[in-house]
Design a protein around this motif. Sequence first.
Motif, mmCIF file in Angstrom:
data_model
loop_
_atom_site.group_PDB
_atom_site.id
_atom_site.type_symbol
_atom_site.label_atom_id
_atom_site.label_comp_id
_atom_site.label_asym_id
_atom_site.label_seq_id
_atom_site.Cartn_x
_atom_site.Cartn_y
_atom_site.Cartn_z
ATOM 1 N N VAL A 49 0.830 -1.209 0.000
ATOM 2 C CA VAL A 49 0.000 0.000 0.000
ATOM 3 C C VAL A 49 0.867 1.263 0.000
ATOM 4 N N LEU A 50 1.770 1.373 0.968
ATOM 5 C CA LEU A 50 2.615 2.568 1.050
ATOM 6 C C LEU A 50 3.524 2.678 -0.179
ATOM 7 N N HIS A 51 4.057 1.556 -0.623
ATOM 8 C CA HIS A 51 4.889 1.553 -1.833
ATOM 9 C C HIS A 51 4.119 2.154 -3.004
ATOM 10 N N SER A 52 2.873 1.730 -3.167
ATOM 11 C CA SER A 52 2.036 2.278 -4.240
ATOM 12 C C SER A 52 1.835 3.780 -4.073
ATOM 13 N N LEU A 53 1.680 4.206 -2.823
ATOM 14 C CA LEU A 53 1.383 5.612 -2.549
ATOM 15 C C LEU A 53 2.592 6.524 -2.690
ATOM 16 N N ALA A 54 3.776 5.962 -2.910
ATOM 17 C CA ALA A 54 4.932 6.812 -3.222
ATOM 18 C C ALA A 54 4.615 7.698 -4.425
ATOM 19 N N ILE A 55 3.850 7.149 -5.364
ATOM 20 C CA ILE A 55 3.468 7.926 -6.555
ATOM 21 C C ILE A 55 2.655 9.152 -6.151
ATOM 22 N N GLY A 168 12.988 -1.220 -8.596
ATOM 23 C CA GLY A 168 14.023 -1.320 -7.586
ATOM 24 C C GLY A 168 15.356 -1.734 -8.177
ATOM 25 N N GLY A 169 16.415 -1.534 -7.374
ATOM 26 C CA GLY A 169 17.737 -2.001 -7.780
ATOM 27 C C GLY A 169 18.468 -1.064 -8.724
ATOM 28 N N GLN A 170 19.419 -1.642 -9.463
ATOM 29 C CA GLN A 170 20.240 -0.874 -10.394
ATOM 30 C C GLN A 170 19.480 -0.684 -11.701
ATOM 31 N N LEU A 171 19.208 0.554 -12.054
ATOM 32 C CA LEU A 171 18.287 0.820 -13.152
ATOM 33 C C LEU A 171 18.930 1.487 -14.370
ATOM 34 N N ALA A 172 20.206 1.812 -14.288
ATOM 35 C CA ALA A 172 20.833 2.595 -15.366
ATOM 36 C C ALA A 172 20.659 1.937 -16.730
ATOM 37 N N GLY A 173 20.908 0.627 -16.802
ATOM 38 C CA GLY A 173 20.799 -0.069 -18.079
ATOM 39 C C GLY A 173 19.377 -0.143 -18.593
ATOM 40 N N GLU A 174 18.428 -0.216 -17.665
ATOM 41 C CA GLU A 174 17.018 -0.313 -18.051
ATOM 42 C C GLU A 174 16.472 1.035 -18.522
ATOM 43 N N THR A 184 14.280 9.817 -12.378
ATOM 44 C CA THR A 184 14.325 8.746 -11.389
ATOM 45 C C THR A 184 14.278 9.373 -10.008
ATOM 46 N N ILE A 185 13.258 9.058 -9.250
ATOM 47 C CA ILE A 185 13.045 9.663 -7.937
ATOM 48 C C ILE A 185 13.190 8.591 -6.873
ATOM 49 N N SER A 186 14.087 8.800 -5.920
ATOM 50 C CA SER A 186 14.273 7.846 -4.824
ATOM 51 C C SER A 186 13.085 7.911 -3.877
ATOM 52 N N ILE A 187 12.484 6.767 -3.597
ATOM 53 C CA ILE A 187 11.345 6.741 -2.675
ATOM 54 C C ILE A 187 11.787 7.057 -1.244
ATOM 55 N N SER A 188 13.065 6.833 -0.943
ATOM 56 C CA SER A 188 13.591 7.183 0.384
ATOM 57 C C SER A 188 13.516 8.681 0.652
ATOM 58 N N LYS A 199 14.704 1.795 -3.883
ATOM 59 C CA LYS A 199 13.425 1.685 -4.603
ATOM 60 C C LYS A 199 13.094 3.060 -5.170
ATOM 61 N N TYR A 200 12.589 3.064 -6.391
ATOM 62 C CA TYR A 200 12.491 4.308 -7.133
ATOM 63 C C TYR A 200 11.157 4.429 -7.870
ATOM 64 N N ILE A 201 10.794 5.683 -8.150
ATOM 65 C CA ILE A 201 9.764 5.991 -9.137
ATOM 66 C C ILE A 201 10.512 6.388 -10.405
ATOM 67 N N VAL A 202 10.188 5.737 -11.506
ATOM 68 C CA VAL A 202 10.758 6.118 -12.800
ATOM 69 C C VAL A 202 9.650 6.731 -13.640
ATOM 70 N N TYR A 203 9.846 7.993 -13.990
ATOM 71 C CA TYR A 203 8.837 8.738 -14.765
ATOM 72 C C TYR A 203 9.423 9.043 -16.137
#
Length: 205
Positions: A49-55, A168-174, A184-188, A199-203
């Motif tokens: 739930v909270l993970h979803s609400l990061a958005i 989540g994780g290493q996202l540079a290649g993706e 890329t926004i850090s959820i932390s 863990k990140y939001i990628v927009y």
Amino acid sequence: MELIHKYFQKLTDLQRSQFEALEPLYKDWNAKINVISRKDIDNIYEHHVLHSLAIAKEFHFVDGSRLLDFGCGGGFPGIPLAIMFPKCHFKLIDGTGKKVMVAREIAQSIGLENVEAAHLRGEEEKGKYDFIVSRAVMPLSDMAKIVRKNISPKMTNARPNGMISLKGGQLAGEIKPLGKHVETISISKYFEEDWFKEKYIVYSY
């Protein structure tokens, strides 16, 4: 549920009751149809739930916005976001019928009138949306190819229409194949619990 109150203190009474109802409903459904890992169901508020609400911390969707939850599983991030933005329309799709059924039943049980759930693969969805939201369903470049057709050219929000993905994780290649219009926004930045590290939001737009 205390975690939701911790980070979202301006909920209406209806929103509070809807969020509180999620744990018993998901536990009941999960005993019948496994939509959340059995060992993870006790962490439903933090990990789902909270993970979803990061958005909802990063984006404010104007009333009337249309969002597509691509690969919704049992309803994440779509259902928590639909509670948070009751005047936006959410369509939840997934290729697994049982998961869509759970998402639909839970949305109906808590009285979410702004949600429709459909057993569809992304390639079959024809509608136009302001934003496509998702949670770790596939590599972002693969997803972009599928949903590009579904992003509306008409802009109604402060930020451009596009894809909002929880990853989540290493996202540079993706991220590289998506081009230059990516944030890329850090959820932390919003949530202090250790689980949200890396863990990140990628927009992308």
